[in-house]
Scaffold this motif. Structure first.
Motif, PDB file in Angstrom:
ATOM      1  N   ILE A  80       0.823  -1.207   0.000  1.00 48.89           N
ATOM      2  CA  ILE A  80       0.000   0.000   0.000  1.00 48.89           C
ATOM      3  C   ILE A  80       0.857   1.257   0.000  1.00 48.89           C
ATOM      4  O   ILE A  80       0.534   2.241  -0.695  1.00 48.89           O
ATOM      5  N   ASN A  81       1.966   1.286   0.729  1.00 49.01           N
ATOM      6  CA  ASN A  81       2.804   2.484   0.757  1.00 49.01           C
ATOM      7  C   ASN A  81       3.429   2.765  -0.603  1.00 49.01           C
ATOM      8  O   ASN A  81       3.646   3.926  -0.962  1.00 49.01           O
ATOM      9  N   ASP A  82       3.700   1.720  -1.354  1.00 52.92           N
ATOM     10  CA  ASP A  82       4.259   1.892  -2.696  1.00 52.92           C
ATOM     11  C   ASP A  82       3.304   2.639  -3.611  1.00 52.92           C
ATOM     12  O   ASP A  82       3.723   3.347  -4.528  1.00 52.92           O
ATOM     13  N   SER A  83       1.997   2.482  -3.373  1.00 56.87           N
ATOM     14  CA  SER A  83       0.984   3.020  -4.285  1.00 56.87           C
ATOM     15  C   SER A  83       0.706   4.509  -4.087  1.00 56.87           C
ATOM     16  O   SER A  83       0.071   5.139  -4.940  1.00 56.87           O
ATOM     17  N   ALA A  84       1.143   5.091  -2.978  1.00 58.42           N
ATOM     18  CA  ALA A  84       0.802   6.485  -2.664  1.00 58.42           C
ATOM     19  C   ALA A  84       1.375   7.448  -3.699  1.00 58.42           C
ATOM     20  O   ALA A  84       2.492   7.260  -4.209  1.00 58.42           O
ATOM     21  N   ARG A  85       0.622   8.507  -3.985  1.00 60.75           N
ATOM     22  CA  ARG A  85       1.126   9.595  -4.837  1.00 60.75           C
ATOM     23  C   ARG A  85       1.633  10.721  -3.941  1.00 60.75           C
ATOM     24  O   ARG A  85       1.003  11.070  -2.948  1.00 60.75           O
ATOM     25  N   ASN A 119      -9.898   5.350   2.875  1.00 64.36           N
ATOM     26  CA  ASN A 119     -10.996   6.323   2.786  1.00 64.36           C
ATOM     27  C   ASN A 119     -10.500   7.505   1.958  1.00 64.36           C
ATOM     28  O   ASN A 119      -9.726   8.340   2.448  1.00 64.36           O
ATOM     29  N   GLU A 120     -10.928   7.582   0.707  1.00 62.08           N
ATOM     30  CA  GLU A 120     -10.411   8.612  -0.196  1.00 62.08           C
ATOM     31  C   GLU A 120     -10.752  10.023   0.280  1.00 62.08           C
ATOM     32  O   GLU A 120     -10.004  10.972   0.005  1.00 62.08           O
ATOM     33  N   SER A 121     -11.860  10.181   0.999  1.00 65.94           N
ATOM     34  CA  SER A 121     -12.258  11.515   1.443  1.00 65.94           C
ATOM     35  C   SER A 121     -11.339  12.080   2.523  1.00 65.94           C
ATOM     36  O   SER A 121     -11.372  13.282   2.812  1.00 65.94           O
ATOM     37  N   PHE A 139       0.783  12.287   1.423  1.00 64.49           N
ATOM     38  CA  PHE A 139       0.597  11.039   0.691  1.00 64.49           C
ATOM     39  C   PHE A 139      -0.860  10.906   0.230  1.00 64.49           C
ATOM     40  O   PHE A 139      -1.766  10.804   1.046  1.00 64.49           O
ATOM     41  N   HIS A 140      -1.037  10.902  -1.086  1.00 68.36           N
ATOM     42  CA  HIS A 140      -2.369  10.804  -1.672  1.00 68.36           C
ATOM     43  C   HIS A 140      -2.620   9.360  -2.114  1.00 68.36           C
ATOM     44  O   HIS A 140      -2.104   8.923  -3.149  1.00 68.36           O
ATOM     45  N   PHE A 141      -3.390   8.635  -1.307  1.00 64.50           N
ATOM     46  CA  PHE A 141      -3.787   7.275  -1.656  1.00 64.50           C
ATOM     47  C   PHE A 141      -5.127   7.324  -2.379  1.00 64.50           C
ATOM     48  O   PHE A 141      -5.966   8.183  -2.101  1.00 64.50           O
ATOM     49  N   ASN A 142      -5.358   6.395  -3.306  1.00 69.07           N
ATOM     50  CA  ASN A 142      -6.656   6.303  -3.970  1.00 69.07           C
ATOM     51  C   ASN A 142      -6.917   4.858  -4.373  1.00 69.07           C
ATOM     52  O   ASN A 142      -5.982   4.046  -4.502  1.00 69.07           O
ATOM     53  N   HIS A 143      -8.170   4.526  -4.570  1.00 70.31           N
ATOM     54  CA  HIS A 143      -8.560   3.148  -4.865  1.00 70.31           C
ATOM     55  C   HIS A 143      -8.047   2.673  -6.218  1.00 70.31           C
ATOM     56  O   HIS A 143      -7.717   1.489  -6.382  1.00 70.31           O
ATOM     57  N   THR A 144      -7.968   3.573  -7.189  1.00 66.92           N
ATOM     58  CA  THR A 144      -7.500   3.170  -8.524  1.00 66.92           C
ATOM     59  C   THR A 144      -6.069   2.668  -8.469  1.00 66.92           C
ATOM     60  O   THR A 144      -5.748   1.603  -9.011  1.00 66.92           O
ATOM     61  N   ASP A 145      -5.196   3.420  -7.811  1.00 70.37           N
ATOM     62  CA  ASP A 145      -3.806   2.982  -7.694  1.00 70.37           C
ATOM     63  C   ASP A 145      -3.691   1.758  -6.794  1.00 70.37           C
ATOM     64  O   ASP A 145      -2.905   0.840  -7.085  1.00 70.37           O
TER      65      ASP A 145
END
Length: 247
Positions: free
Chosen positions: A98-103, A144-146, A154-160
């Protein structure tokens, strides 16, 4: 079809002793966000400690770890967990990615780990782990994207998250490594349900979330059969009975 191979497990040892299991990963393994029960790994450790045959579980989760960082410490920590006359561990549980996926910095920023790099690092981690002992993999929890960004950076999102977890899932399938798809399982329960089971940071499960995650892991055949195994039986019989389609 996936199977938990017993090729690296000594059957004569397994007949007399509980298994030694290592859980490698990030804050989801560490249990951050659960000050009551310590997360799903510690709940599993306590479950095994109080029942026969009493498998031994080491929590080797490190907050913020990426796939590369887990890979960098995999071998040394594996070797340091040999006990009972230097017998090596019998099983590795991995839960990372999960940490790899963050923008970074903004919603369209670069991923913490470039996707093409991640596509190389996951197979390398799985191969390294499998060279030591049998491996199983617990996938990431949807965020939780909101509530993003996490720590204002760190911007996480479901798509990534989906892209990155699919790489791990496919790599596991190619290697007959059991994979528990927590991301899809939790999404099937709905966004409102997910958000109720996450901390205010939007990233980590809360106490109730970890309790549900623990139950999801306990109901997973790869773990359920470990709970049921009779160590007086040849481990090869366990291997034959462990073929299943994992979801």
């Amino acid at each position: 079809m996936t199977a938990l191979s017993s090729a690296h497990i000594n059957p004569s040892y397994a007949q007399k002793h509980p298994l030694r299991v290592l859980a490698f990963g990030d804050s989801l393994v560490y249990g951050f966000g659960d000050p009551v029960r310590g997360g799903w790994v510690d709940q599993l450790r306590l479950q095994w400690m109080g029942t026969q045959p009493g498998h031994v579980l080491y929590n080797l989760g490190v907050r913020g770890d990426t796939v590369k960082q887990v890979g960098d410490r995999l071998h040394s920590e594996f070797q340091q967990r040999g006990e009972l006359r230097n017998k090596q561990p019998d099983l590795i549980i991995l839960s990372v990615g999960i940490n790899d996926s963050a923008r970074l910095g903004r919603t369209d920023g670069k991923n913490y780990t470039d996707f093409s790099t991640y596509q190389q690092q996951i197979p390398a981690l799985l191969d390294a782990a499998q060279s030591l002992c049998p491996v199983i993999f617990v996938g990431m929890v949807p965020i939780n994207e909101s509530k993003m960004p996490f720590l204002d950076c760190f911007h996480f999102n479901h798509t990534d998250q989906h892209r990155y977890k699919e790489v791990a899932k496919q790599a596991c399938q190619e290697r007959n490594i059991p994979y528990l798809d927590i991301f899809d399982l939790w999404l099937s329960r709905g966004t409102h349900w997910i958000n109720e089971h996450l901390c205010d940071d939007g990233l980590h499960p809360n106490t109730d979330g970890y309790s549900i995650l623990f139950q999801d892991v306990m109901n997973w055949q790869a773990i359920a059969q470990l709970n049921q195994i009779n160590l007086s039986t040849d481990y090869a019989l366990y291997q034959e009975s462990n073929h299943s389609v994992l979801r």
